[in-house]
Design a protein around this motif. Sequence first.
Motif, mmCIF file in Angstrom:
data_model
loop_
_atom_site.group_PDB
_atom_site.id
_atom_site.type_symbol
_atom_site.label_atom_id
_atom_site.label_comp_id
_atom_site.label_asym_id
_atom_site.label_seq_id
_atom_site.Cartn_x
_atom_site.Cartn_y
_atom_site.Cartn_z
ATOM 1 N N ASN A 1 46.476 40.414 34.550
ATOM 2 C CA ASN A 1 46.177 40.265 35.977
ATOM 3 C C ASN A 1 45.724 41.614 36.523
ATOM 4 O O ASN A 1 46.325 42.645 36.221
ATOM 5 C CB ASN A 1 47.415 39.822 36.774
ATOM 6 N N GLY A 2 44.663 41.593 37.295
ATOM 7 C CA GLY A 2 44.192 42.824 37.926
ATOM 8 C C GLY A 2 43.403 43.733 37.003
ATOM 9 O O GLY A 2 43.135 44.887 37.333
ATOM 10 N N LYS B 1 38.622 41.182 35.618
ATOM 11 C CA LYS B 1 37.824 40.053 35.112
ATOM 12 C C LYS B 1 36.970 39.441 36.234
ATOM 13 O O LYS B 1 35.764 39.288 36.098
ATOM 14 C CB LYS B 1 38.740 38.989 34.482
ATOM 15 N N SER B 2 37.641 39.094 37.346
ATOM 16 C CA SER B 2 36.891 38.485 38.466
ATOM 17 C C SER B 2 35.876 39.472 39.018
ATOM 18 O O SER B 2 34.763 39.093 39.414
ATOM 19 C CB SER B 2 37.836 38.060 39.592
ATOM 20 N N THR B 3 36.264 40.757 39.021
ATOM 21 C CA THR B 3 35.347 41.787 39.517
ATOM 22 C C THR B 3 34.080 41.820 38.668
ATOM 23 O O THR B 3 32.968 41.937 39.200
ATOM 24 C CB THR B 3 36.051 43.163 39.500
ATOM 25 N N GLN C 1 37.305 30.945 40.494
ATOM 26 C CA GLN C 1 38.726 30.550 40.453
ATOM 27 C C GLN C 1 38.994 29.613 41.617
ATOM 28 O O GLN C 1 38.388 29.751 42.677
ATOM 29 C CB GLN C 1 39.612 31.779 40.659
ATOM 30 N N ARG D 1 40.446 47.357 33.225
ATOM 31 C CA ARG D 1 39.700 48.268 34.107
ATOM 32 C C ARG D 1 38.526 48.932 33.388
ATOM 33 O O ARG D 1 37.757 49.652 33.997
ATOM 34 C CB ARG D 1 40.605 49.357 34.710
HETATM 35 N N1 LIG Z 1 38.273 43.048 47.631
HETATM 36 C C1 LIG Z 1 39.006 43.959 46.982
HETATM 37 N N2 LIG Z 1 39.260 45.166 47.549
HETATM 38 C C2 LIG Z 1 39.973 46.104 46.894
HETATM 39 N N3 LIG Z 1 40.509 45.939 45.659
HETATM 40 C C3 LIG Z 1 40.290 44.754 45.056
HETATM 41 C C4 LIG Z 1 39.543 43.711 45.678
HETATM 42 N N4 LIG Z 1 39.497 42.651 44.835
HETATM 43 C C5 LIG Z 1 40.194 43.023 43.739
HETATM 44 N N5 LIG Z 1 40.670 44.276 43.869
HETATM 45 C C6 LIG Z 1 41.457 45.033 42.890
HETATM 46 O O1 LIG Z 1 40.641 45.276 41.759
HETATM 47 C C7 LIG Z 1 41.410 45.141 40.559
HETATM 48 C C8 LIG Z 1 40.777 44.074 39.664
HETATM 49 O O2 LIG Z 1 40.952 42.805 40.314
HETATM 50 P P1 LIG Z 1 40.359 41.467 39.705
HETATM 51 O O3 LIG Z 1 40.555 40.388 40.729
HETATM 52 O O4 LIG Z 1 38.992 41.715 39.227
HETATM 53 O O5 LIG Z 1 41.332 41.233 38.464
HETATM 54 P P2 LIG Z 1 41.465 39.983 37.471
HETATM 55 O O6 LIG Z 1 41.444 40.541 36.093
HETATM 56 O O7 LIG Z 1 40.469 38.950 37.816
HETATM 57 O O8 LIG Z 1 42.933 39.480 37.796
HETATM 58 P P3 LIG Z 1 43.602 37.995 37.624
HETATM 59 O O9 LIG Z 1 43.840 37.775 36.171
HETATM 60 O O10 LIG Z 1 44.867 38.161 38.388
HETATM 61 O O11 LIG Z 1 42.659 36.995 38.246
HETATM 62 C C9 LIG Z 1 42.839 44.817 41.008
HETATM 63 O O12 LIG Z 1 43.567 46.005 41.054
HETATM 64 C C10 LIG Z 1 42.664 44.254 42.400
HETATM 65 O O13 LIG Z 1 43.797 44.518 43.183
#
Ligand SMILES: Nc1ncnc2c1ncn2[C@@H]1O[C@H](COP(=O)(O)OP(=O)(O)OP(=O)(O)O)[C@@H](O)[C@H]1O
Length: 320
Positions: free
Chosen positions: A73-74, A77-79, A116, A248
């Motif tokens: 998580n975090g 991936k979504s980014t 998602q 990251r």
């Molecule tokens: N709009 C935003 N502004 C600032 N930070 C953000 C924003 N969206 C995500 N983050 C941060 O960027 C990092 C990556 O987030 P992201 O949503 O891409 O993770 P993820 O791998 O998709 O997580 P998950 O498995 O929980 O869906 C995290 O630390 C999150 O808190």
Amino acid sequence: MSSALQQTATDADPKAALKIERKALRARQSEEPLGSGIKAEGLSVVYRNGNVALSDATFSIPTGTICALVGINGSGKSTLFKAIMGLVPVARGTVSILGQAAGRALARNIVAYVPQNEEVDWNFPVLVEDVVMMGRYGHMGFLRRASAIDKQKVDQALERVNMNEYRHRQIGELSGGQKKRVFLARALAQEGQVILLDEPFTGVDVTTEDAIIDLLKSLRDEGRVLLVSTHNLGSVPQFCDQVVLVNRKVLDSGPTETVFTQQNLAEAFGGTLRFHVLDSNELHDDDDQRQVTVITDDERPFVLYGDDDIENSQEPAKRV
Ligand SMILES: Nc1ncnc2c1ncn2[C@@H]1O[C@H](COP(=O)(O)OP(=O)(O)OP(=O)(O)O)[C@@H](O)[C@H]1O
């Protein structure tokens, strides 16, 4: 081996079938220029609050591939999906899609995104068939008047995900798995050559998950590129040809056999993964020294028999 003999052999041994399938895929992929699907080079995303969500990400995914995007998580991936879709600004680096700049590919409507569930406002009053028709918008003129072909594509997409009988329902009235299938239908109607799926198995039962996996495989076999984020570690060797491991930054990327290893998973997930090991004493009365290792991110676990990685593990990955 003749195809009839090969069929008999693979019916008896699913592991052999998977190996043959992978070998054929490798042969197809070796004919493609690397990175002709999705190629990221030095990609960095910094949110406005200064949070570096992704740093210097570089990887290549050929066409005709299902690639898993795996990380805690975090981990970004979504980014990464949003960066590819142009939904967040890229601080540094580039993405190319089917050999062209991502912006151009997006303008040509060849990239479909299945977000998602949490990213969607399910209270928005819209019918299932209208959601799927949204996939056709990029093919329509300024007035967005649906043509006979648009309607046909929507019908076909709904049929393919088995959601035709729900077409006149409000989207908010559907279950989690049904909503996923509708968004998949939207991607199909769009006829995207590159499909990004953010956690398509969350909140989905095993039957629907299997149906989605079959659909993804058939899309792959049509030559599309699918990038799929998932916490279902056990499913990854079952249907993904490649893996991008992120935290990251890109920790490793490439064929599932070489990237989706116990060591890499331990690195990607740090202390957050659950490891259960049943050693040989608990399993056998004989001299067989192999152990069972269960690695889980709390969704479908990844099970290894013996201490080797995928090549020698039980495949398809076992559900436990
Ligand atoms: N709009 C935003 N502004 C600032 N930070 C953000 C924003 N969206 C995500 N983050 C941060 O960027 C990092 C990556 O987030 P992201 O949503 O891409 O993770 P993820 O791998 O998709 O997580 P998950 O498995 O929980 O869906 C995290 O630390 C999150 O808190």
